[in-house]
Scaffold this motif. Structure first.
Motif, short mmCIF file in Angstrom:
data_model
loop_
_atom_site.label_atom_id
_atom_site.label_comp_id
_atom_site.label_asym_id
_atom_site.label_seq_id
_atom_site.Cartn_x
_atom_site.Cartn_y
_atom_site.Cartn_z
N ILE A 95 -1.19 5.98 12.03
CA ILE A 95 -1.43 6.99 11.09
C ILE A 95 -2.86 7.54 11.97
O ILE A 95 -2.90 8.52 11.88
CB ILE A 95 -1.92 6.77 9.45
CG1 ILE A 95 -0.28 6.37 8.95
CG2 ILE A 95 -2.54 7.79 9.03
CD1 ILE A 95 -0.61 5.73 7.48
N GLU A 98 -2.26 9.39 14.78
CA GLU A 98 -1.63 10.62 14.74
C GLU A 98 -2.58 11.67 14.11
O GLU A 98 -2.47 12.85 14.67
CB GLU A 98 -0.52 10.44 14.40
CG GLU A 98 0.45 11.61 13.88
CD GLU A 98 0.69 12.51 15.32
OE1 GLU A 98 0.74 13.71 15.23
OE2 GLU A 98 1.26 11.84 15.99
N TYR A 99 -3.15 11.17 12.99
CA TYR A 99 -3.75 12.01 12.33
C TYR A 99 -5.18 11.63 11.95
O TYR A 99 -6.11 12.39 11.40
CB TYR A 99 -3.22 12.12 10.69
CG TYR A 99 -1.79 12.26 10.46
CD1 TYR A 99 -1.51 13.60 10.63
CD2 TYR A 99 -0.82 11.56 10.49
CE1 TYR A 99 -0.07 14.12 10.71
CE2 TYR A 99 0.74 11.84 10.34
CZ TYR A 99 0.95 13.18 10.36
OH TYR A 99 2.07 13.72 10.35
N SER A 107 -4.03 8.33 2.76
CA SER A 107 -2.90 7.80 2.36
C SER A 107 -2.75 6.45 1.75
O SER A 107 -2.13 6.31 0.72
CB SER A 107 -2.04 7.84 3.80
OG SER A 107 -2.71 7.04 4.63
N THR A 239 3.65 12.59 5.48
CA THR A 239 4.38 11.35 6.14
C THR A 239 3.56 9.93 5.89
O THR A 239 3.96 9.04 5.79
CB THR A 239 4.67 11.45 7.64
OG1 THR A 239 5.40 12.78 7.65
CG2 THR A 239 5.25 10.33 8.25
N VAL A 242 3.69 8.71 2.45
CA VAL A 242 5.26 7.97 2.29
C VAL A 242 5.04 6.62 2.84
O VAL A 242 5.42 5.69 2.36
CB VAL A 242 6.25 8.87 3.01
CG1 VAL A 242 7.55 8.04 2.83
CG2 VAL A 242 6.38 10.12 2.17
N ALA A 243 4.25 6.63 4.22
CA ALA A 243 4.25 5.48 4.94
C ALA A 243 3.60 4.42 4.07
O ALA A 243 3.86 3.06 3.94
CB ALA A 243 3.84 5.60 6.26
N SER A 402 5.57 13.17 13.02
CA SER A 402 5.26 13.09 11.85
C SER A 402 6.26 11.78 11.23
O SER A 402 6.06 10.83 10.78
CB SER A 402 5.25 13.87 10.52
OG SER A 402 6.62 14.60 10.69
N ALA A 403 7.43 11.80 12.02
CA ALA A 403 8.59 10.88 11.66
C ALA A 403 8.30 9.68 12.36
O ALA A 403 8.69 8.54 11.97
CB ALA A 403 10.04 11.59 12.04
N GLN A 404 7.75 9.80 13.68
CA GLN A 404 7.26 8.68 14.31
C GLN A 404 6.45 7.37 13.57
O GLN A 404 6.71 6.25 13.85
CB GLN A 404 6.54 8.97 15.61
CG GLN A 404 7.49 9.68 16.65
CD GLN A 404 6.79 10.18 17.95
OE1 GLN A 404 5.86 9.02 18.36
NE2 GLN A 404 6.93 11.16 18.42
N LEU A 406 6.87 6.65 10.66
CA LEU A 406 7.83 5.96 9.55
C LEU A 406 8.86 5.16 10.62
O LEU A 406 8.98 3.94 10.19
CB LEU A 406 8.82 6.76 8.70
CG LEU A 406 7.83 7.58 7.74
CD1 LEU A 406 8.58 8.62 6.80
CD2 LEU A 406 7.41 6.62 6.70
N THR A 412 8.29 -1.31 8.09
CA THR A 412 9.21 -0.07 7.26
C THR A 412 10.51 -0.11 7.27
O THR A 412 11.30 -0.07 6.32
CB THR A 412 8.41 1.33 7.68
OG1 THR A 412 7.24 1.40 7.54
CG2 THR A 412 9.35 2.43 6.71
#
Length: 463
Positions: A95, A98-99, A107, A239, A242-243, A402-404, A406, A412
């Motif tokens: 995370i 990426e963000y 999150s 995302t 959710v993670a 975003s999918a990466q 998870l 996970t």
């Protein structure tokens, strides 16, 4: 009416001594999480020091809540010590890359709120998280983090002059040797403090090697309080949320196993309401961690072992441990000293800690009837799916970023796989059909009830 040993208060000197022992046992594991996270996302030493202080502060607060309880709201009221879990490390690193860090803690905060909301329902469905599921998840957590420890030892930049430096490898090897010597040859408390002693001795060895730079130590105050939202206003990418919510479910399963173990060790029955309050405290660690830039906490299994070994069952002992952790968290300069530890030393300790987590997972799987081919398949497939991203780096690089987050976390994937397959084959008619088919092919195979073959996680939880 006699007071249960869990609720007894000890003389202050004895209580303090056992409390300090608990802190020493868990300290290395607790600070390893911010050290590894900081190194993985490239934080400077002062920021890592802040993470360590926040980590200890939140761990102390949650330990007190779990030990003493907060009315009918939170706390299992058992002698347990909490600290940062390794389960959240990989998702947090993904995370952050990426963000950014604002998303990491945003999150985490939301994941904590989700955890608090789901604590009571989770306590009611704990049987769907038997040793078959928790064992798989713990095994994958340990295996997936060994690569992170390796990165600390070898380095992550092949173009750097210090990459794979033999002296770094030698230092890490020395740390492992010292830890093994203490753990296997030490007596009494020295055995339990083996990893901490390896950390200290490895640091001393690193001094003449020129691997320690203490020039920045002393810049912060002796006493201070971690600044809320240090990295700025929290952000909440879907995302990432959710993670971290999945991480909270994993933490729930991990803590549940430990709380059940302490209940069995102390002889104090664990009601579903008690378990729910314990899980609420786990969720609170996510909320506090998100605010103070710390980490999600879980029950430390090594402290569960200490309770069994010492036979000191008083929850006031662990509450005192929580108070000690809070004091340590309010001394920023100590965080700076810890943040100055050389990466190879932290990596060597990480190898031991992460591998131990994996072995604990394997030991948990021993409680499962693996003579049942269905259970064996569930465990094998889930572990395989969980560690695949670690060995096939970049396998999801063509997926949306975003999918990466998870899919790139083996923890996970393992949790989702083990939970789904266990639900499908151990709690449905499809599982019964599959077992009848297996029995017809292998007449000598056991045909036990589905829930018992997977190991019943709720076996000693009373209503």
């Amino acid at each position: 009416m006699a007071i249960h040993p869990v609720d007894q208060r000890l003389p202050i000197a004895r209580q303090s001594a056992f409390a300090l022992q608990h802190v020493l046992i868990m300290y290395t594991g607790c600070i390893t999480v911010p050290l590894v996270f900081g190194a993985a996302v490239g934080l400077d030493r002062s920021t890592v020091a802040m993470l360590i202080s926040a980590d200890l502060l939140v761990a102390g607060i949650i330990t007190i809540i779990q030990s003493l309880g907060v009315g009918k709201v939170a706390g299992v009221r058992l002698p347990i010590v909490c600290g940062a879990t390794f389960a959240g490390l990989t998702p947090m690193i993904l995370i952050a890359k990426e963000y950014g860090l604002q998303a990491v803690y945003g999150s985490m905060l939301v994941g904590g709120v989700v955890g608090i909301a789901l604590a009571v329902p989770f306590a009611k469905i704990v049987r769907y998280f038997p040793p078959l599921v928790t064992g798989v998840v713990l095994t994958v957590i340990g295996i997936s983090l060994i690569g992170v420890a390796g990165g600390l030892i070898v380095g992550n930049d092949p173009t750097s002059p210090s990459f794979a430096d033999p002296k770094n490898l030698a230092l890490a090897a020395a740390v492992v040797v010292v830890a093994v010597a203490f753990i296997c040859l030490g007596r009494g408390m020295w055995t339990q403090l083996g990893v901490l002693m390896a950390l200290v001795i490895g640091t001393v060895i690193a001094i003449p090697m020129g691997l320690i730079d203490l020039s920045g130590v002393g810049g912060s105050a002796w006493v201070g309080f971690p600044m809320p939202f240090h990295f700025g206003a929290p952000e909440f990418p879907v995302t990432a949320v959710v993670a971290m919510s999945i991480v909270m479910a994993v933490v729930f399963a991990e803590s549940t196993a430990s709380m059940l173990a302490v209940s069995e060790i102390t002889g104090k029955p664990l009601k579903k309401a008690d378990l729910a309050r314990g899980l609420v405290a786990d969720g609170m660690s996510g909320v506090l961690g998100g605010i103070f830039n710390a980490f999600v906490d879980t029950v430390f299994s090594q402290n569960v072992g200490a309770v069994a070994t010492t036979r000191v069952y008083s929850r006031y002992v662990t509450a005192t441990s929580g108070a000690i952790l809070i004091v340590l968290g309010l001394i920023p300069r100590m965080g700076e000293v810890v943040a100055a530890l050389p990466d190879p030393v932290v990596g060597g300790v990480g190898i031991i800690l992460f591998s131990t987590v994996a072995v604990v997972g394997i030991n948990t799987l021993r409680k499962v009837d693996l003579s049942d081919p269905i259970n064996t398949t569930i465990a094998a497939v889930s572990v395989g799916i969980g560690i695949l991203p670690e060995f096939a780096e970049g396998m999801f690089e063509r997926f949306p970023s975003s999918a990466q987050i998870l899919l790139g976390s083996g923890i996970t994937l393992a949790a989702a796989s083990a939970f789904s397959l266990n639900l499908l084959f151990n709690h449905s008619r499809l599982g019964e059909l599959a077992r009848r088919s297996c029995e017809s092919l292998h007449p000598t195979a056991k045909n036990e009830p589905a829930t018992s073959s997977a190991g019943d996680a709720s076996a000693i939880v009373t209503v």
